[in-house]
Design a protein around this motif. Structure first.
Motif, PDB file in Angstrom:
ATOM      1  N   MET A 187       4.079  46.155  37.820  1.00  0.00           N
ATOM      2  CA  MET A 187       4.907  46.921  37.105  1.00  0.00           C
ATOM      3  C   MET A 187       5.787  45.846  36.195  1.00  0.00           C
ATOM      4  O   MET A 187       5.964  45.883  34.958  1.00  0.00           O
ATOM      5  CB  MET A 187       5.874  47.586  38.007  1.00  0.00           C
ATOM      6  N   TRP A 198      -3.030  51.178  34.794  1.00  0.00           N
ATOM      7  CA  TRP A 198      -2.483  51.801  35.957  1.00  0.00           C
ATOM      8  C   TRP A 198      -3.106  52.870  36.474  1.00  0.00           C
ATOM      9  O   TRP A 198      -3.679  53.752  35.744  1.00  0.00           O
ATOM     10  CB  TRP A 198      -1.164  52.070  35.416  1.00  0.00           C
ATOM     11  N   PHE A 237       1.146  54.234  41.158  1.00  0.00           N
ATOM     12  CA  PHE A 237       2.554  55.055  40.881  1.00  0.00           C
ATOM     13  C   PHE A 237       2.832  55.685  42.119  1.00  0.00           C
ATOM     14  O   PHE A 237       4.035  55.341  42.579  1.00  0.00           O
ATOM     15  CB  PHE A 237       2.160  56.054  39.948  1.00  0.00           C
ATOM     16  N   ASP A 238       1.867  56.054  43.019  1.00  0.00           N
ATOM     17  CA  ASP A 238       2.228  56.934  44.148  1.00  0.00           C
ATOM     18  C   ASP A 238       2.834  55.597  45.277  1.00  0.00           C
ATOM     19  O   ASP A 238       3.606  55.838  46.112  1.00  0.00           O
ATOM     20  CB  ASP A 238       0.906  57.251  44.751  1.00  0.00           C
ATOM     21  N   TRP A 255       4.410  53.000  44.557  1.00  0.00           N
ATOM     22  CA  TRP A 255       5.681  52.462  44.273  1.00  0.00           C
ATOM     23  C   TRP A 255       6.891  53.809  44.762  1.00  0.00           C
ATOM     24  O   TRP A 255       7.876  53.574  45.393  1.00  0.00           O
ATOM     25  CB  TRP A 255       5.942  52.553  42.641  1.00  0.00           C
ATOM     26  N   ARG A 256       6.351  55.106  44.411  1.00  0.00           N
ATOM     27  CA  ARG A 256       7.226  56.092  44.896  1.00  0.00           C
ATOM     28  C   ARG A 256       7.224  56.285  46.381  1.00  0.00           C
ATOM     29  O   ARG A 256       8.305  56.449  46.938  1.00  0.00           O
ATOM     30  CB  ARG A 256       6.659  57.445  44.425  1.00  0.00           C
ATOM     31  N   VAL A 260       3.759  52.665  31.674  1.00  0.00           N
ATOM     32  CA  VAL A 260       4.653  52.436  32.887  1.00  0.00           C
ATOM     33  C   VAL A 260       6.126  52.804  32.561  1.00  0.00           C
ATOM     34  O   VAL A 260       6.752  53.022  33.363  1.00  0.00           O
ATOM     35  CB  VAL A 260       4.375  50.932  33.036  1.00  0.00           C
ATOM     36  N   PHE A 287       6.752  56.226  33.140  1.00  0.00           N
ATOM     37  CA  PHE A 287       7.143  56.657  34.330  1.00  0.00           C
ATOM     38  C   PHE A 287       8.273  56.254  34.837  1.00  0.00           C
ATOM     39  O   PHE A 287       8.820  56.889  35.624  1.00  0.00           O
ATOM     40  CB  PHE A 287       5.775  55.830  35.123  1.00  0.00           C
TER      41      PHE A 287
END
Ligand code: UDP
Length: 425
Positions: free
Chosen positions: A87, A98, A103-104, A106-107, A165, A168
């Protein structure tokens, strides 16, 4: 609770002789209305890199002027730090494909960390993208815990951020009350929510890394690492990271060595806990260095800490910072503060610190860098004058007292803004 980072106490008074009475009084005035305010700084690592470096001083100084401050570090495993490094790189302009899974991850880690927040604060400063989701996720869990003033401090250059990114990340950042950037050019136009503050970072002139050191101690440290203080030496202190161009540094050394055969190169690179790329870049750099005994690749693993970095920067005939992207580049201020002539990439926050040909040289290519280094090695008087001007420029603009003042100003402003909004509703 997240892991709390212990810091060594510091006293603002100790800086009076360095920055003068006015600057100290201004800080005391700004701190008056913030006495007792509960402040939390959150970042991704307690050690390695510029953010940890700044917090190690900013946090104790904020405490010294009367705020109740804590510094906590988020938790994560390799899968998270691999994603946050990707990122970081893609926000600095490197293209990285990505996946939804990234992303999952990171979340998921932001959610886990938000669950570890168990107190509320008057001001929460969240540093960089790694923990940027905490506010949103904490609000989903417990609005009360998220009630203070939340500030996102972005240390990186978003100018060429990869769009998907940033798209997001943006909604998470939009929820903050304020966002701090190093330079106006780093602010994205589509960031609408937070109040924007421009605050460049700064160095601590009294930290072990920057404090004056006797010639004897410097000589002893050089001897310990088998660096010859009777011969010219160039030095770069940076994580092993593509943006710091360690391979380019070796190329510059080789070019200059053709004219200055007794030249030595010292490269210092600590391995930061949140930087999984470090090792692979170290190996590539070591390969390029080959068997040359005049190249010293050193790291925290050889026992090189702040005092050793201080000695190498102080003793360098010329300091290099051959970055090709840079948020700010604290190392440049560190070198200038030691009065060293510095040649650095013309990128990011470096031009704030180096005015070309006055307080150092800004360069775009390896050849240009080698040319400037050679020039400085051959013109020591000019090189020293340049270093002296650099030191005064840092005294005026890039010492931690200025950073502290700017934070206190922002806290006062955000507080007043919230109070005004509350009065209207
Ligand atoms: N640093 C260090 N040892 C190393 C590499 C870096 O102490 O081996 C310190 C350096 O002196 C500076 C900070 O880490 O204080 C790096 O900050 P900078 O803004 O230059 O770069 P960043 O790593 O944050 O991109």
């Amino acid at each position: 609770m997240l892991g709390s980072v212990p810091t060594t106490p510091k006293s603002l008074e100790a800086y009076r002789d360095i920055v003068g009475d006015d600057k100290i009084e201004e800080i005391r005035d700004l701190a008056r209305d913030l006495r007792g305010a509960r402040v939390l700084h959150i970042n991704a690592t307690a050690f390695g890199g510029g953010v940890a470096e700044i917090l190690a001083t900013l946090v104790p100084l904020m405490k010294d002027v009367g705020l109740d401050v804590d510094w906590q570090v988020i938790r994560g495993a390799d899968e998270f730090f691999n994603v946050t490094k990707a990122m970081h790189n893609s926000l600095q302009g490197m293209y990285i494909p990505w996946s939804a899974e990234m992303f999952d991850i990171w979340r998921r880690y932001n959610t886990l960390n938000a669950e570890l927040i168990d107190q509320s604060f008057d001001f929460v400063v969240v540093h960089d993208p790694q923990p940027a989701g905490l506010l949103h996720l904490l609000r989903q869990r417990d609005l009360g815990l998220a009630h203070g003033n939340w500030i996102w401090r972005c240390h990186i250059d978003l100018t060429n951020a990869q769009l998907d990114v940033w798209d997001f990340l943006r909604p998470y950042v939009d929820e903050y009350d304020a966002a701090i950037f190093t330079m106006p050019g780093y602010v994205k136009d589509d960031l609408r929510g937070p109040h924007i503050a421009i605050i460049p970072p700064a160095i601590d002139p009294l930290s072990p890394k920057n404090i004056d050191m006797s010639i004897e101690t410097v000589a002893e440290i050089l001897r310990e690492y088998k660096v010859d203080d009777g011969r010219p030496m160039i030095c770069q202190v940076s994580r092993f990271d593509p943006w710091k161009d360690p391979l380019g540094v070796i190329d510059v050394y080789r070019l200059v060595k053709q004219s200055v055969p007794d030249l030595q190169l010292v490269m210092v690179a600590s391995m930061a806990a949140d930087d999984p790329e470090g090792w692979s870049y170290y190996e590539r750099t070591a390969r390029r260095a080959g068997e040359d005994d005049d190249i010293h690749l050193l790291s925290n693993l050889n026992g090189v800490g702040n005092i050793e970095v201080n000695a190498f920067q102080r003793e360098a005939t010329v300091v290099l910072q051959k970055s090709i992207r840079e948020g700010f580049g604290l190392v440049v201020s560190e070198a200038l503060w030691k009065g060293r002539p510095t040649v650095a990439g013309n990128v990011g926050g470096i031009p704030l610190q180096i005015e070309n040909a006055r307080t150092g040289y800004l360069v775009d290519t390896t050849d240009e860098c080698a040319e400037r280094v050679l020039y400085l090695l051959q013109h020591p008087k000019e090189a020293n004058e340049m270093g002296e001007r650099g030191r005064e420029h840092v005294r005026e603009n890039f010492l931690i007292t200025r950073n502290l003042r700017d934070y206190l100003r922002l806290f006062n402003r955000v507080k007043a803004q919230k109070a005004a909004t509350a009065a209207r509703t």
